[in-house]
Design an enzyme around this catalytic site. Structure first.
Site, mmCIF file in Angstrom:
data_model
loop_
_atom_site.group_PDB
_atom_site.id
_atom_site.type_symbol
_atom_site.label_atom_id
_atom_site.label_comp_id
_atom_site.label_asym_id
_atom_site.label_seq_id
_atom_site.Cartn_x
_atom_site.Cartn_y
_atom_site.Cartn_z
ATOM 1 N N GLU A 62 18.785 -18.117 38.100
ATOM 2 C CA GLU A 62 19.168 -16.747 38.417
ATOM 3 C C GLU A 62 18.727 -15.797 37.296
ATOM 4 O OE1 GLU A 62 20.195 -16.196 41.299
ATOM 5 O OE2 GLU A 62 21.646 -17.655 42.012
ATOM 6 N N HIS A 107 15.077 -14.865 41.836
ATOM 7 C CA HIS A 107 15.279 -16.215 41.296
ATOM 8 C C HIS A 107 14.234 -17.194 41.822
ATOM 9 C CE1 HIS A 107 18.331 -17.501 44.685
ATOM 10 N NE2 HIS A 107 17.099 -17.756 45.049
ATOM 11 N N ASN A 109 16.825 -11.579 44.465
ATOM 12 C CA ASN A 109 17.018 -11.134 43.075
ATOM 13 C C ASN A 109 15.936 -11.692 42.144
ATOM 14 O OD1 ASN A 109 17.716 -13.809 42.889
ATOM 15 N ND2 ASN A 109 19.831 -13.475 42.254
ATOM 16 N N ASP A 139 16.332 -28.233 43.711
ATOM 17 C CA ASP A 139 17.753 -27.996 43.478
ATOM 18 C C ASP A 139 18.626 -28.683 44.519
ATOM 19 O OD1 ASP A 139 16.877 -26.284 45.503
ATOM 20 O OD2 ASP A 139 17.102 -24.475 44.296
#
Ligand code: PGA
Length: 236
Positions: A138, A133, A131, A67
């Site tokens: 996400e 991810h 979370n 990313d």
């Protein structure tokens, strides 16, 4: 899914670097998917150290980062870009060739095709968000997603603000490999260290595959290894 638990981060890093270096020795033309984040800093340090010690050759490797933030001007010199992070932590320390380094961006709309053209990822290195991810996929991301531009969640913006002067400066969007891009990798290793990752690891390991926890899809991949320190593994 294979789970390797280590007493501490140092031992876990040793194992992860051995897996990666062995793969590069066996296949010097390997195609690697690479993660950034705090977790990977000591891993890249160790790999750079072994590169020197063992006189390794990274010149034929091809790398595809997972990313990159969107809207960052001049990622090569911007200290907050993932390109800058990679140069600083690993690329500048080894003989990787600039032409073999790839990052997702607006100017690389065919990232998945580029990966396919060079034979697909042999290894994909992953961290995990609190979370759940993976890369910037996400919660709620489609398991069929490919590389694309995404909005970051408030959680991720907050977690990443530690690398910026203020939360305001954290970009709100990023380019990320998709979940299907990651799942096509022949081998995946996910690293998680520290108490802050324990709940996410518990959800991945103990709960059913769910879009709410993107990393849970790794159960469906046939060659995934989780490399954990005792803290990240404390709830499993
Ligand atoms: P971290 O990030 O290594 O900085 O904890 C991992 C991630 O968010 O994927």
């Amino acid at each position: 899914m294979k789970i390797l638990k280590f007493r501490d981060k140092k031992e876990a890093i040793e194992k992860a670097s051995t897996i990666i270096i062995d793969l590069i020795k066996k296949n010097p033309k390997a195609v690697l998917g690479l993660a950034t984040g705090g977790t990977m800093v000591p891993l890249y340090k160790k790999i750079a150290k072994e590169y020197k010690k063992q006189n390794l050759d990274f010149s034929k490797l091809k790398t595809f980062n997972l990313d990159e933030y969107a809207g960052i001007k001049d990622p090569l010199t911007n200290r907050n870009s993932y390109h800058y992070y990679m140069d600083k932590n690993i690329f500048s320390k080894v003989n990787i060739q600039k032409r073999n380094i790839n990052f997702p961006s607006a100017s690389e709309p065919d990232y998945d095709k580029q990966i396919k053209r060079v034979g697909g990822l042999d290894l994909c290195l992953l961290g995990i968000g609190r979370n759940g991810h993976i890369a910037f996929n996400e919660p709620g991301s489609s398991f069929k997603s490919i590389t694309r531009k995404v909005k970051l969640t408030d959680n991720t913006i907050k977690a990443n603000s530690r690398f910026f002067r203020s939360t305001k400066q954290v970009p709100r969007e990023a380019y990320t490999m998709g979940i299907s891009t990651i799942l096509k990798s022949k081998k995946i290793i996910l690293l998680a260290f520290g108490n802050k990752k324990a709940k996410a690891i518990k959800k991945v390991v103990k709960e059913k595959v769910s879009k709410r926890v993107p990393a849970s899809i790794l159960h469906k991949h046939n060659n995934t290894t989780l490399i954990l320190d005792s803290r990240a593994a404390s709830l499993i």
